[in-house]
Each structure stands twice: as structure tokens, then as C-alpha cells.
Design an enzyme around this catalytic site. Structure first.
Site, PDB file in Angstrom:
ATOM      1  N   HIS A 201       0.869  -1.194   0.000  1.00 22.24           N
ATOM      2  CA  HIS A 201       0.000   0.000   0.000  1.00 22.24           C
ATOM      3  C   HIS A 201       0.901   1.239   0.000  1.00 22.24           C
ATOM      4  O   HIS A 201       1.933   1.254   0.674  1.00 22.24           O
ATOM      5  CB  HIS A 201      -0.870   0.073   1.265  1.00 22.24           C
ATOM      6  CG  HIS A 201      -2.056  -0.841   1.277  1.00 22.24           C
ATOM      7  ND1 HIS A 201      -2.445  -1.524   2.406  1.00 22.24           N
ATOM      8  CD2 HIS A 201      -2.954  -1.161   0.314  1.00 22.24           C
ATOM      9  CE1 HIS A 201      -3.543  -2.235   2.136  1.00 22.24           C
ATOM     10  NE2 HIS A 201      -3.866  -2.026   0.872  1.00 22.24           N
ATOM     11  N   CYS A 295      -2.554   2.600   8.830  1.00 17.52           N
ATOM     12  CA  CYS A 295      -3.558   1.594   8.448  1.00 17.52           C
ATOM     13  C   CYS A 295      -4.636   1.451   9.522  1.00 17.52           C
ATOM     14  O   CYS A 295      -5.775   1.104   9.225  1.00 17.52           O
ATOM     15  CB  CYS A 295      -2.928   0.217   8.278  1.00 17.52           C
ATOM     16  SG  CYS A 295      -1.337   0.167   7.489  1.00 17.52           S
TER      17      CYS A 295
HETATM   18  N1  ARG Z   1      -3.165  -7.490   6.608  1.00 21.80           N
HETATM   19  C1  ARG Z   1      -3.648  -6.310   5.947  1.00 21.80           C
HETATM   20  C2  ARG Z   1      -3.583  -6.507   4.434  1.00 21.80           C
HETATM   21  O1  ARG Z   1      -2.720  -7.193   3.965  1.00 21.80           O
HETATM   22  C3  ARG Z   1      -2.868  -5.102   6.392  1.00 21.80           C
HETATM   23  C4  ARG Z   1      -3.462  -3.819   5.908  1.00 21.80           C
HETATM   24  C5  ARG Z   1      -2.503  -2.655   5.936  1.00 21.80           C
HETATM   25  N2  ARG Z   1      -3.174  -1.449   5.577  1.00 21.80           N
HETATM   26  C6  ARG Z   1      -2.581  -0.339   5.094  1.00 21.80           C
HETATM   27  N3  ARG Z   1      -3.309   0.739   4.919  1.00 21.80           N
HETATM   28  N4  ARG Z   1      -1.293  -0.329   4.751  1.00 21.80           N
HETATM   29  O2  ARG Z   1      -4.391  -6.015   3.703  1.00 21.80           O
END
Ligand code: ARG
Length: 310
Positions: A201, A295
Site C-alpha cells: 500500500h 492503516c
Molecule cells: N493485513 C492487511 C492486508 O494485507 C494489512 C493492511 C494494511 N493497511 C494499510 N493501509 N497499509 O491487507
């Protein structure tokens, strides 16, 4: 079960910060911008937080989070965000929604409207409806999606820098999503293709501090993305992959306080020189799922105002 009110506050401020006046904060552009702008976050409590599937390189079902420590870290984070001046709302998770503790991904809030997330992985898809339900019940109106099953959007890929939206794509969000967001949100959108899957992300490699300064790790992106970000940010702090692996870019700013899961020494001195206060709020249990503080904190004021059209 602990409550947010029982949490301790771990405000970690370098002692020389207080000796600096705002005027000699060390940057030509002075102290952080808009310290009094409202900052509201929505968090989801870790009632059902777990690592049972593996959809990013950080997750391993062999390394499950500790329940008690998760609650402690989450309560500390709520307390630290509030101590920094943010308004924090929170809602409980549901059984089976083990990643719901990362509500940033459920959508993009723009004033009193929002675009619902469209998750790449089936394991997270039910979170979008659950997050949207909270937003709808709290007065946010939903902006509809076009009928295109190939469009994906995860809120962690959308970051605002000044009047511009940056939209990461590749591992999660689809490239065409940027065009849609630009149209419905009346904003210029800069796309940043992500090439390192550990930073799936954009909010793991780009962290805006105000409308001039940002911390970012260009090695995570392709060359086109690197050039686009270079043109956009007048005062960057460029970090290496090693520093970014600490999740320091997955942080939030509240007034002049930067709330971070970890702060490498070089990042700390740059932030202090720029006049920010550093608050380290460890979230190690959540890092096991590949998520940090940004997140975990859905920004309800991400796009509080619309850009005036020419
Ligand atoms: N385990 C989640 C995923 O893989 C973590 C989300 C992280 N979110 C973020 N905004 N970076 O989607």
C-alpha cells in the site's frame, strides 16, 4: 478487557525540542502547517484481530498476534492520538474480520461523502460493507462505483499531499481507479506504481507531513512514480528501504505531533529540526499482519475541503 481510558501514554519527545522557538525550528518554511485543523480518526478495536491467512509478505499463520499485547498497544494508540489532539472514534470488529483493525482500507472519506473500498483479496471483502455501514450510520453519503469488476481500491493506497491525491497501484489498487477517483472527488490524482511487494500500500512508503514536506521511500516505486513524487514535494525526506521496513512511513500527523510505530534516528532528527514532536506508539502485534498506525486510523478528514474549480 481493557478500555481506551486505561491506557498509558508513551509520549517520546526529544528534550531539546522544547528549547527551540517556532521561529528557529530549522526549516526555511518554519513550523508545521495548520496545527489547529481538525483531525478525526476512526479505529476498530482488536476484538477479533488475528493472522489466519497470508495476503502480504509480513503475515505468517505461524506468528500469530498476542491478544493481551494487541489490546495494550491499541489502547495506547488511542490514548496517544487523543493526547496529540485528535478526536478518536472507534467501533468493534466482527468475528471473522481479522484485518478489520486496519479500517483505513475500507474507503476514502471526502468531506461528508466516501468511496467504498473494493478489496483485491476475498479474505478482506466483507470489511468494506461493515466499514461502509459505520460511515453511512454516521452521516457520510456513499459515492457509487461504476459497474466494473476490475476496479480495486484499498484506502491504504490513497494519500493526500496538499491539493493532490496520490494513488498507489499494483499489488492492491488497480491503475484505472485513479481516473475514477479524480473524477468523483474533483482532484488531481498522481499515480504511483508500486514495485516492491513488501510495501503493497502507498501509505507504507509515502508519508505526508504537511503541504510542503513528506517522508518517502522512492525505491519502492517504478521510475515514473519516483519522478512524479519528486516533482510534487518541495521539501522531502528521502528514506531507504531499511528505514521504511520499520514502518516509520505508516504514521499520522496530528497538529505538530507525529504519531509513529517506530522512528529511525535520521528521521527523528529531521522531524525535530522541522519543528515536529515525535510520539512513538509501538504496534508490534499489528506489524505481524503488515499494518501500522496509518492503516489502523481511518482519516475522517482526509479531504475535508474540495478544491475550487477554475
Ligand atoms: N493485513 C492487511 C492486508 O494485507 C494489512 C493492511 C494494511 N493497511 C494499510 N493501509 N497499509 O491487507
Amino acid at each position: 478487557m481493557p478500555t481506551p481510558e486505561s491506557s498509558c501514554k508513551r509520549i517520546d519527545v526529544r528534550s531539546d525540542k522544547k528549547e527551540q522557538s517556532m521561529a528557529d525550528a530549522g526549516s526555511p518554511s518554519g513550523s508545521p502547517r495548520s496545527p489547529r485543523s481538525p483531525k478525526r480518526f476512526l479505529l476498530c478495536s482488536p476484538d477479533h484481530f488475528d493472522v489466519t491467512f497470508e495476503i502480504n509478505p509480513w503475515m505468517s499463520a505461524e506468528r500469530r498476534p498476542d491478544r493481551r499485547k494487541s489490546w495494550q498497544e491499541w489502547n495506547d494508540l488511542v490514548a496517544n492520538l487523543r493526547a496529540a489532539g485528535a478526536e478518536v472514534q472507534h467501533f468493534p470488529s466482527l468475528p471473522g474480520l481479522s484485518d478489520m483493525v486496519f479500517p483505513t482500507d475500507v474507503g476514502v472519506v471526502a468531506g461528508d461523502r466516501f468511496v467504498r473500498g473494493r478489496f483485491r483479496h476475498a479474505e478482506r471483502r466483507d470489511e468494506a460493507a461493515y466499514g461502509a455501514k459505520w460511515l453511512l450510520e454516521h452521516g457520510f453519503a456513499e459515492i457509487p462505483w461504476p459497474d466494473d469488476p476490475d476496479l480495486f481500491l484499498e484506502g491504504g493506497d490513497v494519500v493526500r499531499f496538499g491539493d493532490v491525491l496520490l494513488c498507489g497501484n499494483g499489488p492492491r489498487t488497480s491503475p484505472a481507479t485513479a481516473t475514477y477517483l479524480s473524477r468523483v472527488l474533483d482532484r488531481p490524482v498522481v499515480t504511483v506504481p508500486i514495485v516492491d511487494p513488501r510495501f503493497y500500500h502507498l501509505d507504507m512508503s509515502f508519508f505526508p507531513l504537511d503541504d510542503r514536506r513528506a517522508i518517502y521511500a522512492p525505491d519502492v516505486w517504478d521510475l515514473e512514480g519516483q519522478r512524479a513524487v519528486e516533482r510534487l514535494v518541495p521539501e522531502p525526506l528521502v528514506i531507504g528501504i531499511d528505514e521504511a521496513l520499520s514502518f516509520c512511513a505508516n504514521s499520522v500527523v496530528v497538529g505538530d505531533t507525529v504519531v509513529m510505530p517506530f522512528c529511525p534516528p535520521r528521521v527523528r532528527s529531521a522531524l525535530v529540526d522541522w519543528g515536529f514532536t515525535v510520539c512513538v506508539s509501538p504496534v508490534d502485534e499489528f506489524l505481524k499482519a503488515g499494518g501500522g498506525i496509518r492503516c489502523m486510523s481511518l482519516d475522517l478528514d482526509l479531504l475535508a475541503t474540495r478544491v475550487p474549480q477554475p
